[in-house]
Motif scaffolding. Structure first.
Motif, mmCIF file in Angstrom:
data_model
loop_
_atom_site.group_PDB
_atom_site.id
_atom_site.type_symbol
_atom_site.label_atom_id
_atom_site.label_comp_id
_atom_site.label_asym_id
_atom_site.label_seq_id
_atom_site.Cartn_x
_atom_site.Cartn_y
_atom_site.Cartn_z
ATOM 1 N N ALA A 127 0.832 -0.931 0.389
ATOM 2 C CA ALA A 127 -0.052 -0.022 0.135
ATOM 3 C C ALA A 127 0.868 0.855 -0.141
ATOM 4 C CB ALA A 127 -0.253 0.022 1.096
ATOM 5 N N LEU A 128 1.834 1.248 0.829
ATOM 6 C CA LEU A 128 2.757 2.715 0.775
ATOM 7 C C LEU A 128 3.479 2.742 -0.115
ATOM 8 C CD1 LEU A 128 3.849 4.462 2.338
ATOM 9 C CD2 LEU A 128 5.385 3.006 3.340
ATOM 10 N N SER A 129 4.282 1.603 -1.142
ATOM 11 C CA SER A 129 4.725 1.889 -1.890
ATOM 12 C C SER A 129 4.001 2.061 -3.144
ATOM 13 C CB SER A 129 5.514 0.204 -2.333
ATOM 14 O OG SER A 129 4.845 -0.422 -2.635
ATOM 15 N N LEU A 130 2.738 1.320 -2.992
ATOM 16 C CA LEU A 130 1.893 1.713 -4.485
ATOM 17 C C LEU A 130 1.439 3.308 -4.125
ATOM 18 C CD1 LEU A 130 -0.325 0.571 -6.249
ATOM 19 C CD2 LEU A 130 -1.456 0.470 -4.713
ATOM 20 N N ALA A 131 1.183 4.260 -3.089
ATOM 21 C CA ALA A 131 1.009 5.347 -2.967
ATOM 22 C C ALA A 131 1.943 6.373 -3.033
ATOM 23 C CB ALA A 131 0.602 5.570 -1.710
ATOM 24 N N ILE A 132 3.381 5.419 -3.139
ATOM 25 C CA ILE A 132 4.623 6.684 -3.753
ATOM 26 C C ILE A 132 4.686 5.986 -5.122
ATOM 27 C CG2 ILE A 132 7.301 7.088 -3.302
ATOM 28 C CD1 ILE A 132 6.469 6.137 -0.520
ATOM 29 N N GLY A 133 4.501 5.695 -5.367
ATOM 30 C CA GLY A 133 4.193 5.134 -6.760
ATOM 31 C C GLY A 133 3.811 5.569 -8.027
ATOM 32 N N LEU A 134 2.097 5.747 -7.507
ATOM 33 C CA LEU A 134 1.370 6.858 -7.703
ATOM 34 C C LEU A 134 1.901 7.997 -8.154
ATOM 35 C CD1 LEU A 134 -1.773 5.136 -6.910
ATOM 36 C CD2 LEU A 134 -0.666 4.180 -9.326
ATOM 37 N N VAL A 135 2.066 8.709 -7.011
ATOM 38 C CA VAL A 135 2.322 9.738 -6.766
ATOM 39 C C VAL A 135 3.498 10.223 -7.253
ATOM 40 C CG1 VAL A 135 3.037 11.797 -5.510
ATOM 41 C CG2 VAL A 135 0.980 10.621 -4.945
ATOM 42 N N LEU A 136 4.427 9.424 -7.899
ATOM 43 C CA LEU A 136 5.552 10.007 -8.658
ATOM 44 C C LEU A 136 5.444 9.634 -9.632
ATOM 45 C CD1 LEU A 136 8.424 8.688 -6.070
ATOM 46 C CD2 LEU A 136 7.625 11.111 -6.263
ATOM 47 N N GLY A 137 4.665 8.814 -10.284
ATOM 48 C CA GLY A 137 4.738 8.638 -11.494
ATOM 49 C C GLY A 137 4.479 9.067 -12.090
ATOM 50 N N LEU A 138 2.873 9.496 -12.159
ATOM 51 C CA LEU A 138 2.266 10.452 -12.415
ATOM 52 C C LEU A 138 2.541 12.073 -12.419
ATOM 53 C CD1 LEU A 138 -1.050 10.242 -10.317
ATOM 54 C CD2 LEU A 138 -1.112 9.568 -12.484
ATOM 55 N N LEU A 139 3.054 12.299 -11.257
ATOM 56 C CA LEU A 139 4.378 13.313 -11.933
ATOM 57 C C LEU A 139 5.010 13.976 -12.587
ATOM 58 C CD1 LEU A 139 4.853 14.084 -7.839
ATOM 59 C CD2 LEU A 139 3.444 15.525 -9.125
ATOM 60 N N ALA A 140 6.002 12.551 -12.977
ATOM 61 C CA ALA A 140 7.178 12.592 -14.191
ATOM 62 C C ALA A 140 5.918 12.676 -15.344
ATOM 63 C CB ALA A 140 7.655 11.068 -13.627
ATOM 64 N N GLY A 141 5.338 11.388 -15.143
ATOM 65 C CA GLY A 141 4.372 11.047 -16.594
ATOM 66 C C GLY A 141 3.832 12.361 -17.258
ATOM 67 N N GLN A 202 9.071 0.627 -8.981
ATOM 68 C CA GLN A 202 7.650 -0.439 -10.112
ATOM 69 C C GLN A 202 6.795 0.496 -10.801
ATOM 70 O OE1 GLN A 202 7.545 -4.583 -9.258
ATOM 71 N NE2 GLN A 202 6.027 -5.037 -11.382
ATOM 72 N N TYR A 203 5.780 0.559 -9.484
ATOM 73 C CA TYR A 203 4.767 1.753 -9.662
ATOM 74 C C TYR A 203 4.869 2.868 -10.426
ATOM 75 C CZ TYR A 203 3.214 -1.730 -6.077
ATOM 76 O OH TYR A 203 3.026 -2.895 -5.925
ATOM 77 N N ALA A 204 5.985 3.180 -10.212
ATOM 78 C CA ALA A 204 6.038 4.486 -10.565
ATOM 79 C C ALA A 204 6.048 3.817 -12.110
ATOM 80 C CB ALA A 204 7.294 5.851 -10.090
ATOM 81 N N ARG A 205 7.051 3.187 -12.547
ATOM 82 C CA ARG A 205 7.906 3.444 -13.710
ATOM 83 C C ARG A 205 6.181 3.083 -14.893
ATOM 84 N NH1 ARG A 205 13.860 2.570 -14.974
ATOM 85 N NH2 ARG A 205 13.069 1.274 -16.972
ATOM 86 N N THR A 206 5.602 2.423 -14.408
ATOM 87 C CA THR A 206 4.228 1.869 -14.326
ATOM 88 C C THR A 206 3.826 2.915 -15.059
ATOM 89 O OG1 THR A 206 4.710 -0.607 -13.995
ATOM 90 C CG2 THR A 206 2.646 -0.113 -14.727
ATOM 91 N N VAL A 207 3.685 3.685 -14.421
ATOM 92 C CA VAL A 207 2.414 4.892 -13.833
ATOM 93 C C VAL A 207 3.294 5.609 -15.413
ATOM 94 C CG1 VAL A 207 1.101 6.402 -12.771
ATOM 95 C CG2 VAL A 207 1.037 4.436 -12.054
ATOM 96 N N ARG A 208 4.652 6.245 -14.706
ATOM 97 C CA ARG A 208 4.977 7.371 -15.855
ATOM 98 C C ARG A 208 5.034 6.999 -16.970
ATOM 99 N NH1 ARG A 208 9.383 7.136 -19.509
ATOM 100 N NH2 ARG A 208 9.949 9.507 -19.539
ATOM 101 N N ALA A 209 4.945 5.782 -17.899
ATOM 102 C CA ALA A 209 4.485 5.025 -19.156
ATOM 103 C C ALA A 209 3.047 5.478 -19.856
ATOM 104 C CB ALA A 209 4.780 3.789 -19.204
#
Length: 327
Positions: A127-141, A202-209
């Motif tokens: 849950a924590l890694s998903l939350a961090i990855g979603l936010v950072l991935g959205l910002l990057a993408g 992994q979450y951040a890269r997926t969401v960023r793409a």
């Protein structure tokens, strides 16, 4: 002037017609008719995995209601009951169904309590890694440019280091930073932090793409022309279109988080012996593996294997069910 509502044609429905409902019953009916449910009911491995995972979770969280002792309470441990073999052997004793360890701890109680810790740490870390990855991935993408470069290069650095080494480093540093009297209390939190810092990439890269593609869509361009705030565009418009691969990754990473926690506990930098998880139980039992006390290490290994294999089978089914190319 006649009322327009009175001039609309009236449609007479048959008495046995079923009108769709937006309530809970209607949502359940739609779910039971969905392709995902159809795929699940026609996948025996997914059904078996779901049943095994449900049984383990329910048994672990309801363990205090029926197990013979609390393995985390030293007052309930008796050294006279140490190293009792399983009940089906000649020297087995009731109520120690799976035997006891070297401290007189009932193995069934310890396994169920340890499974509960492993599940909680796995869920919290995902849950924590998903939350961090979603936010950072959205910002990057969404923003791209320097933001994208900095965040993705940070992710590349973390990916170049083995996950277990990152977890070991973070866990060791955090444990040393905590006062001596808080190390055992904060052990679970340290494990969640250690797993999170190595899993959010992994979450951040997926969401960023996905976000990099969605930001060029017409609906995002229209929202920008209407001066919709970037935060609302990212979380209300782009994010829902990125959730399918994220759900699959989260399911698979749940099993990986449980294994990472077990590995760290096995290495002695995870949960303490006073609050053993499955990894801690395996480490303690491994020290007595060649002394004839085989049940102390065998049953925790079986429980950990069942837990991880069940999660991975569900993740494989979910990946295939949500992949339109495989339908």
């Amino acid at each position: 002037m006649p009322d327009p509502r009175q001039t609309q044609p009236q449609i007479d429905l048959p008495a046995d017609a079923i009108v769709p409902s937006d309530g809970p019953d209607g949502r359940v009916a739609r779910w039971l008719k969905s392709d995902l449910w159809f795929s699940f009911t026609h996948k025996p491995s997914a059904i078996i995995a779901a049943v095994v995972l449900l049984v383990i979770a329910v048994a672990s969280f309801t363990a205090p209601l029926y197990v013979p002792q609390n393995p985390y309470d030293p007052a309930q441990l008796d050294l006279l009951n140490a190293e009792i073999p399983p009940i089906w052997t000649a020297d087995g004793q009731w109520p120690f169904i799976l035997g006891t360890d070297m401290q007189g701890r009932d193995m069934l109680s310890a396994i169920l309590y340890g499974s509960r810790i492993s599940i909680v740490i796995g869920v919290a870390a995902v849950a924590l890694s998903l939350a961090i990855g979603l936010v950072l991935g959205l910002l990057a993408g969404y923003f791209g440019g320097v933001t994208d470069m900095v965040l993705m290069r940070l992710g590349d650095i973390l990916l170049s280091i083995p996950t277990i080494l990152i977890a070991i480093l973070v866990s060791a540093v955090a444990r040393q930073a905590l006062p001596q009297n808080l190390r055992e209390i904060g052990a679970a939190g340290v494990l969640v932090l250690a797993i999170t810092l190595s899993a959010w990439v992994q979450y951040a890269r997926t969401v960023r793409a996905q976000a990099a593609v969605e930001r060029r869509r017409e609906y995002v361009q229209a929202a920008r022309l209407l001066k919709v705030p970037a935060r609302r565009i990212m979380f209300r418009h782009i994010l829902p279109n990125t959730l399918t691969p994220i759900f699959v990754a989260a399911t698979l990473n749940f099993g990986m988080a449980i294994l990472t926690e077990a590995t760290l506990s096995f290495l002695g930098i995870g949960m303490p012996p006073s609050q053993p998880s499955l990894g801690t139980l395996i480490r303690l039992g491994n020290e007595y593996l060649f002394s004839g006390v085989w049940w102390v290490v065998l049953f925790p290994v079986i429980q950990l294997s069942l837990l991880v294999v069940s999660v991975n089978l569900l993740g494989d089914w979910l990946r295939d069910a949500l992949n339109p190319k495989l339908r």
